[in-house]
Design a protein around this motif. Structure first.
Motif, short mmCIF file in Angstrom:
data_model
loop_
_atom_site.label_atom_id
_atom_site.label_comp_id
_atom_site.label_asym_id
_atom_site.label_seq_id
_atom_site.Cartn_x
_atom_site.Cartn_y
_atom_site.Cartn_z
N GLN A 61 0.87 -1.18 0.00
CA GLN A 61 0.00 0.00 0.00
C GLN A 61 0.90 1.22 0.00
OE1 GLN A 61 -3.65 -0.12 2.21
NE2 GLN A 61 -3.35 1.96 2.96
N PHE A 62 0.78 2.04 -1.03
CA PHE A 62 1.59 3.24 -1.17
C PHE A 62 0.77 4.44 -0.70
CE2 PHE A 62 2.88 0.17 -4.37
CZ PHE A 62 4.22 0.02 -4.04
N GLU A 63 1.14 4.97 0.45
CA GLU A 63 0.39 6.07 1.07
C GLU A 63 0.60 7.38 0.31
OE1 GLU A 63 -1.79 5.56 3.41
OE2 GLU A 63 -1.20 3.47 3.70
N ASP A 64 -0.43 8.21 0.39
CA ASP A 64 -0.41 9.55 -0.20
C ASP A 64 -0.16 9.50 -1.71
OD1 ASP A 64 -1.14 12.00 0.79
OD2 ASP A 64 0.92 12.75 0.86
N PHE A 65 -0.74 8.50 -2.35
CA PHE A 65 -0.57 8.30 -3.79
C PHE A 65 -1.90 7.86 -4.38
CE2 PHE A 65 0.74 5.26 -7.27
CZ PHE A 65 1.05 6.22 -8.18
N PRO A 66 -2.77 8.81 -4.78
CA PRO A 66 -2.58 10.25 -4.80
C PRO A 66 -2.75 10.87 -3.41
CG PRO A 66 -4.77 9.73 -5.59
CD PRO A 66 -4.08 8.42 -5.31
N ARG A 67 -2.38 12.11 -3.31
CA ARG A 67 -2.40 12.82 -2.02
C ARG A 67 -3.73 12.60 -1.28
NH1 ARG A 67 1.15 16.53 -0.47
NH2 ARG A 67 1.82 16.77 -2.62
N GLY A 68 -3.61 12.15 -0.03
CA GLY A 68 -4.79 11.91 0.79
C GLY A 68 -5.38 10.52 0.65
N HIS A 69 -4.82 9.72 -0.23
CA HIS A 69 -5.31 8.36 -0.48
C HIS A 69 -4.12 7.42 -0.60
CE1 HIS A 69 -9.35 9.90 -1.11
NE2 HIS A 69 -8.81 10.84 -1.85
N ALA A 70 -4.39 6.17 -0.90
CA ALA A 70 -3.32 5.20 -1.10
C ALA A 70 -3.61 4.35 -2.33
CB ALA A 70 -3.18 4.30 0.13
N ASN A 71 -2.54 3.89 -2.95
CA ASN A 71 -2.62 2.94 -4.06
C ASN A 71 -2.35 1.57 -3.46
OD1 ASN A 71 -2.35 1.43 -6.39
ND2 ASN A 71 -1.01 2.90 -7.41
N VAL A 72 -3.27 0.64 -3.63
CA VAL A 72 -3.19 -0.67 -3.01
C VAL A 72 -2.97 -1.73 -4.10
CG1 VAL A 72 -4.40 -2.34 -1.55
CG2 VAL A 72 -4.83 0.10 -1.24
N LEU A 73 -1.93 -2.54 -3.92
CA LEU A 73 -1.66 -3.66 -4.83
C LEU A 73 -2.19 -4.93 -4.18
CD1 LEU A 73 2.00 -2.82 -5.90
CD2 LEU A 73 -0.15 -2.14 -6.99
N LEU A 74 -2.98 -5.69 -4.95
CA LEU A 74 -3.60 -6.90 -4.42
C LEU A 74 -3.34 -8.09 -5.34
CD1 LEU A 74 -6.14 -4.44 -4.24
CD2 LEU A 74 -6.58 -6.02 -2.41
N MET A 75 -3.39 -9.29 -4.77
CA MET A 75 -3.24 -10.50 -5.57
C MET A 75 -4.08 -11.61 -4.98
SD MET A 75 0.38 -12.25 -4.50
CE MET A 75 -0.05 -13.86 -5.12
N LYS A 76 -4.39 -12.57 -5.84
CA LYS A 76 -5.11 -13.77 -5.41
C LYS A 76 -4.44 -14.96 -6.08
CE LYS A 76 -9.66 -15.91 -5.26
NZ LYS A 76 -11.10 -15.72 -5.50
N ILE A 77 -4.07 -15.94 -5.30
CA ILE A 77 -3.52 -17.17 -5.84
C ILE A 77 -4.68 -18.09 -6.18
CG2 ILE A 77 -2.14 -19.22 -5.33
CD1 ILE A 77 -0.37 -17.41 -3.60
#
Length: 84
Positions: A61-77
């Motif tokens: 989870q990359f915080e403040d990307f965009p500002r005030g939010h986060a970019n979340v990377l997810l996966m499912k096996i």
């Protein structure tokens, strides 16, 4: 490996199970093609909780990307032997 780039449901169609059906169809197609992992990115103002409800795990989870939010990377096996 399968990457979901875009899964968008119009506001008027949300809450009717369409997103779940589309995600399930993508997962079944990934299995049919021999993929063992599905990955995607979602912002915190979008739907990371929706994906977690469907068995995806947060990798990063990359915080403040965009500002005030986060970019979340997810996966499912994708478990071998589950129906296609």
């Amino acid at each position: 490996m399968c990457e979901i780039k875009t899964l968008w449901i119009a506001d008027s169609e949300r809450g009717k199970g369409l997103g779940s059906r589309l995600l399930d169809a993508a997962e079944q197609e990934a299995r049919r093609r021999g993929c063992h992992v599905i990955h995607l990115a979602s912002f915190t103002f979008q739907a990371p909780d929706f994906y977690e409800k469907h068995g995806f795990e947060r990798l990063a989870q990359f915080e403040d990307f965009p500002r005030g939010h986060a970019n979340v990377l997810l996966m499912k096996i994708l478990t071998p032997g589950e129906p296609v």
